[in-house]
Design a protein around this motif. Structure first.
Motif, mmCIF file in Angstrom:
data_model
loop_
_atom_site.group_PDB
_atom_site.id
_atom_site.type_symbol
_atom_site.label_atom_id
_atom_site.label_comp_id
_atom_site.label_asym_id
_atom_site.label_seq_id
_atom_site.Cartn_x
_atom_site.Cartn_y
_atom_site.Cartn_z
ATOM 1 N N GLU A 108 -69.956 75.401 -61.515
ATOM 2 C CA GLU A 108 -69.051 74.258 -61.394
ATOM 3 C C GLU A 108 -68.416 73.886 -62.737
ATOM 4 N N HIS A 109 -69.012 74.345 -63.834
ATOM 5 C CA HIS A 109 -68.480 74.052 -65.163
ATOM 6 C C HIS A 109 -67.697 75.230 -65.748
ATOM 7 N N LEU A 110 -67.399 76.224 -64.926
ATOM 8 C CA LEU A 110 -66.594 77.367 -65.373
ATOM 9 C C LEU A 110 -65.210 77.270 -64.731
ATOM 10 N N GLU A 111 -64.180 77.097 -65.551
ATOM 11 C CA GLU A 111 -62.824 76.930 -65.030
ATOM 12 C C GLU A 111 -62.309 78.178 -64.321
ATOM 13 N N ASN A 112 -62.784 79.348 -64.716
ATOM 14 C CA ASN A 112 -62.270 80.594 -64.140
ATOM 15 C C ASN A 112 -63.193 81.157 -63.056
ATOM 16 N N PHE A 113 -64.028 80.313 -62.470
ATOM 17 C CA PHE A 113 -64.910 80.676 -61.360
ATOM 18 C C PHE A 113 -64.369 80.025 -60.091
ATOM 19 N N HIS A 114 -64.102 80.842 -59.065
ATOM 20 C CA HIS A 114 -63.560 80.296 -57.811
ATOM 21 C C HIS A 114 -64.394 80.804 -56.641
ATOM 22 N N LEU A 115 -64.456 80.017 -55.593
ATOM 23 C CA LEU A 115 -65.334 80.305 -54.464
ATOM 24 C C LEU A 115 -64.571 80.178 -53.149
ATOM 25 N N ILE A 116 -64.715 81.181 -52.290
ATOM 26 C CA ILE A 116 -64.137 81.123 -50.944
ATOM 27 C C ILE A 116 -65.273 81.346 -49.946
ATOM 28 N N LEU A 117 -65.546 80.330 -49.133
ATOM 29 C CA LEU A 117 -66.617 80.410 -48.141
ATOM 30 C C LEU A 117 -66.051 80.796 -46.775
ATOM 31 N N GLU A 118 -66.917 81.286 -45.910
ATOM 32 C CA GLU A 118 -66.566 81.660 -44.531
ATOM 33 C C GLU A 118 -65.340 82.576 -44.474
ATOM 34 N N ALA A 119 -65.351 83.566 -45.367
ATOM 35 C CA ALA A 119 -64.250 84.534 -45.425
ATOM 36 C C ALA A 119 -64.764 85.902 -45.005
ATOM 37 N N MET A 120 -64.035 86.568 -44.148
ATOM 38 C CA MET A 120 -64.410 87.902 -43.685
ATOM 39 C C MET A 120 -63.434 88.923 -44.280
ATOM 40 N N PRO A 121 -63.886 89.701 -45.277
ATOM 41 C CA PRO A 121 -62.990 90.675 -45.895
ATOM 42 C C PRO A 121 -62.597 91.773 -44.912
ATOM 43 N N LYS A 122 -61.335 92.193 -44.987
ATOM 44 C CA LYS A 122 -60.840 93.236 -44.083
ATOM 45 C C LYS A 122 -60.525 94.528 -44.830
ATOM 46 N N SER A 123 -59.891 94.382 -46.007
ATOM 47 C CA SER A 123 -59.513 95.589 -46.739
ATOM 48 C C SER A 123 -59.217 95.290 -48.206
ATOM 49 N N VAL A 124 -59.264 96.368 -48.990
ATOM 50 C CA VAL A 124 -58.878 96.325 -50.400
ATOM 51 C C VAL A 124 -57.685 97.259 -50.519
ATOM 52 N N SER A 125 -56.547 96.734 -51.005
ATOM 53 C CA SER A 125 -55.382 97.599 -51.161
ATOM 54 C C SER A 125 -54.355 96.979 -52.096
ATOM 55 N N GLU A 126 -53.670 97.836 -52.858
ATOM 56 C CA GLU A 126 -52.555 97.429 -53.708
ATOM 57 C C GLU A 126 -52.851 96.186 -54.546
ATOM 58 N N GLY A 127 -53.993 96.190 -55.200
ATOM 59 C CA GLY A 127 -54.328 95.096 -56.096
ATOM 60 C C GLY A 127 -54.637 93.784 -55.417
ATOM 61 N N LYS A 128 -55.116 93.847 -54.174
ATOM 62 C CA LYS A 128 -55.476 92.605 -53.495
ATOM 63 C C LYS A 128 -56.580 92.855 -52.474
ATOM 64 N N VAL A 129 -57.238 91.770 -52.104
ATOM 65 C CA VAL A 129 -58.234 91.797 -51.027
ATOM 66 C C VAL A 129 -57.648 90.992 -49.878
ATOM 67 N N ILE A 130 -57.613 91.602 -48.713
ATOM 68 C CA ILE A 130 -57.130 90.916 -47.507
ATOM 69 C C ILE A 130 -58.353 90.461 -46.725
ATOM 70 N N TYR A 131 -58.341 89.201 -46.294
ATOM 71 C CA TYR A 131 -59.491 88.644 -45.585
ATOM 72 C C TYR A 131 -59.033 87.665 -44.518
ATOM 73 N N THR A 132 -59.956 87.331 -43.632
ATOM 74 C CA THR A 132 -59.717 86.324 -42.598
ATOM 75 C C THR A 132 -60.493 85.075 -42.971
ATOM 76 N N ASP A 133 -59.839 83.922 -42.982
ATOM 77 C CA ASP A 133 -60.526 82.688 -43.356
ATOM 78 C C ASP A 133 -61.288 82.098 -42.167
ATOM 79 N N ALA A 134 -61.914 80.947 -42.378
ATOM 80 C CA ALA A 134 -62.769 80.319 -41.363
ATOM 81 C C ALA A 134 -62.011 79.986 -40.076
ATOM 82 N N LYS A 135 -60.686 79.791 -40.176
ATOM 83 C CA LYS A 135 -59.879 79.454 -39.000
ATOM 84 C C LYS A 135 -59.265 80.680 -38.338
ATOM 85 N N GLY A 136 -59.576 81.860 -38.868
ATOM 86 C CA GLY A 136 -59.048 83.085 -38.285
ATOM 87 C C GLY A 136 -57.706 83.527 -38.832
#
Length: 197
Positions: A108-136
């Protein structure tokens, strides 16, 4: 006697005539096989330690728990913009006294630390991660480097190959004994194993 660059085998150990053998061969990191898992910019959790300079600025870690959280903290402290995502509702379980609170207070005291909960990763491609969030909803996040962590596979079967290679005792320690998960458990496991010799 310390033997470096030497793979132990049950036959080698048996030929030495030891009174006791303690196996502490650990576990392998499980890498989730999402689309793109074998890309050049994808690492398993243990492969990033000591290789911070090989990673890009934006690092996404897929997989939570203590190991995922500690690795994310480590990379954030090394200067990477680190995002950790997990399919769970919490980053880590609160099943230990004080330690989860320590991890939470640290990130919580690290500015460059970020958190995404309830995320379902789908793929890694072209410099990004594609995922589905908690709402689909399908979303993506920039990722110069991706770290995949799906838990640990204990090396129980490998350790048990050494059973019978000592005259009096064969004992397992830590992850390969099913008594790991963190340094506290592994240390206790080693103490109790050693006390039986």
């Amino acid at each position: 006697e310390v033997m470096l660059k030497t793979e132990a085998t049950p036959e080698m150990i048996k030929s030495k005539g030891y009174d006791a053998v303690l196996a502490a061969i650990g576990a392998d990191v499980i890498v989730p096989k999402i689309t793109g898992w074998d890309s050049k910019n994808v690492y398993d959790l243990m492969a990033v330690y000591g290789r911070e300079k090989d990673l890009g600025k934006n690092v996404v870690i897929v997989g939570g728990g203590e190991f995922g959280a500690e690795t994310a903290i480590y990379l954030a402290k090394a200067g990477h913009r680190t995002t950790i995502m997990t399919s769970e509702k919490e980053l880590l379980r609160h099943d230990r006294i004080h330690y989860p609170e320590y991890i939470i207070d640290t990130y919580e005291h690290l500015e460059n630390f970020h958190l995404i909960l309830e995320a379902m990763p789908k793929s890694v491609s072209e410099g990004k991660v594609i995922y589905t969030d908690a709402k689909g909803n399908e979303k993506s996040i920039q990722a110069d480097s991706v770290v995949l962590y799906g838990g640990l596979r204990q090396k129980k079967a490998e350790a048990l190959k050494f059973s019978g290679s000592a005259k009096n005792a064969f004992l397992t320690i830590g992850e390969c004994a099913g008594k790991g998960g963190n340094i506290l458990n592994v240390t206790h496991s080693a103490f109790f194993a050693a006390s039986q010799i």
